[in-house]
Write an enzyme that holds these catalytic residues in place. Structure first.
Site, mmCIF file in Angstrom:
data_model
loop_
_atom_site.group_PDB
_atom_site.id
_atom_site.type_symbol
_atom_site.label_atom_id
_atom_site.label_comp_id
_atom_site.label_asym_id
_atom_site.label_seq_id
_atom_site.Cartn_x
_atom_site.Cartn_y
_atom_site.Cartn_z
ATOM 1 N N HIS A 1 37.450 -21.305 -10.307
ATOM 2 C CA HIS A 1 36.294 -22.092 -10.226
ATOM 3 C C HIS A 1 35.006 -21.571 -10.804
ATOM 4 O O HIS A 1 34.913 -20.155 -10.415
ATOM 5 C CB HIS A 1 35.868 -22.702 -8.719
ATOM 6 C CG HIS A 1 34.938 -23.802 -8.697
ATOM 7 N ND1 HIS A 1 33.617 -23.525 -8.818
ATOM 8 C CD2 HIS A 1 35.128 -25.147 -8.694
ATOM 9 C CE1 HIS A 1 32.908 -24.827 -8.736
ATOM 10 N NE2 HIS A 1 34.005 -25.745 -8.718
ATOM 11 N N GLU B 1 31.933 -21.273 -9.820
ATOM 12 C CA GLU B 1 31.246 -20.833 -8.831
ATOM 13 C C GLU B 1 31.695 -19.264 -8.480
ATOM 14 O O GLU B 1 31.000 -18.397 -7.778
ATOM 15 C CB GLU B 1 31.053 -21.729 -7.649
ATOM 16 C CG GLU B 1 29.902 -22.640 -8.048
ATOM 17 C CD GLU B 1 30.189 -24.072 -7.310
ATOM 18 O OE1 GLU B 1 30.949 -23.807 -6.303
ATOM 19 O OE2 GLU B 1 29.631 -25.155 -8.030
ATOM 20 N N SER C 1 29.625 -33.325 -11.911
ATOM 21 C CA SER C 1 28.618 -34.264 -11.677
ATOM 22 C C SER C 1 29.393 -35.735 -11.645
ATOM 23 O O SER C 1 28.733 -36.680 -12.147
ATOM 24 C CB SER C 1 27.373 -34.287 -12.447
ATOM 25 O OG SER C 1 26.885 -33.091 -12.287
ATOM 26 N N LYS D 1 33.512 -27.338 -1.259
ATOM 27 C CA LYS D 1 32.911 -26.191 -1.258
ATOM 28 C C LYS D 1 32.329 -25.616 0.344
ATOM 29 O O LYS D 1 33.377 -25.713 1.080
ATOM 30 C CB LYS D 1 31.695 -26.348 -2.188
ATOM 31 C CG LYS D 1 32.011 -26.947 -3.423
ATOM 32 C CD LYS D 1 30.775 -27.054 -4.378
ATOM 33 C CE LYS D 1 30.921 -27.879 -5.620
ATOM 34 N NZ LYS D 1 30.353 -27.647 -6.839
ATOM 35 N N GLU E 1 35.959 -27.887 -16.494
ATOM 36 C CA GLU E 1 34.814 -28.195 -15.780
ATOM 37 C C GLU E 1 33.480 -27.411 -16.587
ATOM 38 O O GLU E 1 33.337 -26.068 -16.498
ATOM 39 C CB GLU E 1 34.854 -27.568 -14.431
ATOM 40 C CG GLU E 1 35.727 -28.280 -13.459
ATOM 41 C CD GLU E 1 35.370 -28.242 -12.136
ATOM 42 O OE1 GLU E 1 35.116 -29.496 -11.520
ATOM 43 O OE2 GLU E 1 35.100 -26.997 -11.759
ATOM 44 N N ASN F 1 36.508 -31.212 -3.881
ATOM 45 C CA ASN F 1 36.131 -29.742 -3.504
ATOM 46 C C ASN F 1 34.886 -29.871 -2.674
ATOM 47 O O ASN F 1 33.729 -30.150 -3.272
ATOM 48 C CB ASN F 1 35.753 -29.029 -4.951
ATOM 49 C CG ASN F 1 35.374 -27.548 -4.783
ATOM 50 O OD1 ASN F 1 35.793 -26.940 -3.476
ATOM 51 N ND2 ASN F 1 34.946 -27.099 -5.825
ATOM 52 N N GLY G 1 27.390 -29.635 -10.412
ATOM 53 C CA GLY G 1 26.222 -29.783 -9.444
ATOM 54 C C GLY G 1 24.749 -29.782 -10.110
ATOM 55 O O GLY G 1 23.953 -29.550 -9.230
HETATM 56 C C1 PEP Z 1 33.283 -28.926 -8.297
HETATM 57 O O1 PEP Z 1 32.713 -28.518 -7.563
HETATM 58 O O2 PEP Z 1 34.231 -28.532 -9.144
HETATM 59 C C2 PEP Z 1 32.283 -29.964 -9.344
HETATM 60 C C3 PEP Z 1 32.574 -30.298 -10.477
HETATM 61 O O3 PEP Z 1 31.155 -30.246 -8.454
HETATM 62 P P1 PEP Z 1 29.889 -31.440 -8.690
HETATM 63 O O4 PEP Z 1 31.061 -32.467 -8.666
HETATM 64 O O5 PEP Z 1 29.183 -31.340 -7.423
HETATM 65 O O6 PEP Z 1 29.527 -31.231 -10.036
#
Ligand code: PEP
Length: 261
Positions: free
Chosen positions: A101, A103, A219, A17, A173, A15, A179
């Site tokens: 997601h 975010e 992460s 982003k 998640e 992803n 992040g």
């Molecule tokens: C994500 O974008 O779904 C995500 C898990 O980001 P990160 O790996 O940066 O934590």
């Protein structure tokens, strides 16, 4: 509905982003295609920003690496300024669409009902929705993780048929891990995945929970991927920051492929 998906494939989705221009994205995709010459470790998908989808799709053509959108509108077309519809993603060769997601849930106020509409719209438009679920830190610390996961899974899967449910992918998640550099332990991820599978069995039909691929996201890096993906119940990862660099992302894909042993 999208075509049949093998039972619980190992899948790593990057992803990106709001990162990478079209040309930067095509370059990164090209590097990953080059790495494929050593063999494909698992199913791989790239989810660039909408503006880079076409260029990345061209770079991936014929490689077997899948393309996905990071979001989509539930309506197939119309007066929805700034939005992208599922048929537009499909026309660019997308196989996947991320929906729900964190975010967007927590940063943009998307609720369960909207996410359910998006997931159903993705299926309607021939896309595999990657349905994101996960608890905040406050919810975990107050013992509400199971309740939150059950509520989020119910919202999307209540009323879906078995074939539709099997045509989806779920990403667990935990919001506190996205992040932040704080990764869930393999045990925490396994427990959450088991809650999700049991909920699918109750909401859709018995046995479906064991058929749906559940990715872990939050992460994931090439440093922690081996330990995470040694966990049989993790079917792969949704990877944000660590998907922006080819060699490290590839090591994560290799760890996911090896984990299934
Ligand atoms: C994500 O974008 O779904 C995500 C898990 O980001 P990160 O790996 O940066 O934590």
């Amino acid at each position: 509905m999208p075509g049949p998906w093998p039972r619980r494939p190992r899948l790593v989705a990057g992803n990106w982003k709001m990162n990478k221009s079209a040309s930067e994205g095509a370059a990164l995709a090209g590097q990953l295609v080059t790495l494929l010459s050593a063999g494909r470790p698992c199913e791989i998908a790239l989810c660039p920003p909408f503006t880079a989808l076409e260029a990345v799709g061209v770079a991936l053509r014929g490689s077997g690496i899948h393309l996905g959108g990071q979001d989509m509108h539930p309506e197939p077309k119309g007066a929805f300024t700034g939005s992208i519809a599922g048929p537009m993603l499909a026309a660019l060769g997308c196989r996947f669409a991320i929906v729900g997601h964190s975010e967007r849930r927590h940063g943009l106020g998307e609720n369960d009902a909207l996410i359910a509409r998006k997931a159903r719209a993705a299926l309607r438009d021939g896309l595999t929705p990657i349905v994101c679920v996960g608890e905040t830190l406050a919810e975990r610390e107050s013992g509400k993780t199971t309740d939150v996961l059950v509520r989020q899974v119910h919202a999307v899967y209540d009323g879906l048929g078995e074939a539709e449910a099997r045509a989806t992918v779920i990403a667990y998640e935990p919001v506190w891990a996205i992040g932040t550099g704080k990764v869930a332990t393999p045990e925490q991820a396994r427990e959450a995945h088991q809650v999700v599978r049991a909920t699918l069995d109750r909401v859709v039909t018995s046995g479906v929970g064991q058929s749906v691929a559940i990715l872990y996201g939050g992460s994931v890096t090439d440093q922690n991927a081996v330990a995470l993906f040694a966990e049989e119940d993790l079917d792969g990862g949704l990877v944000g920051g660590a998907s922006l660099e080819a060699a490290g992302f590839w090591r994560i894909c290799a760890a996911a492929g090896a984990g299934r042993g």
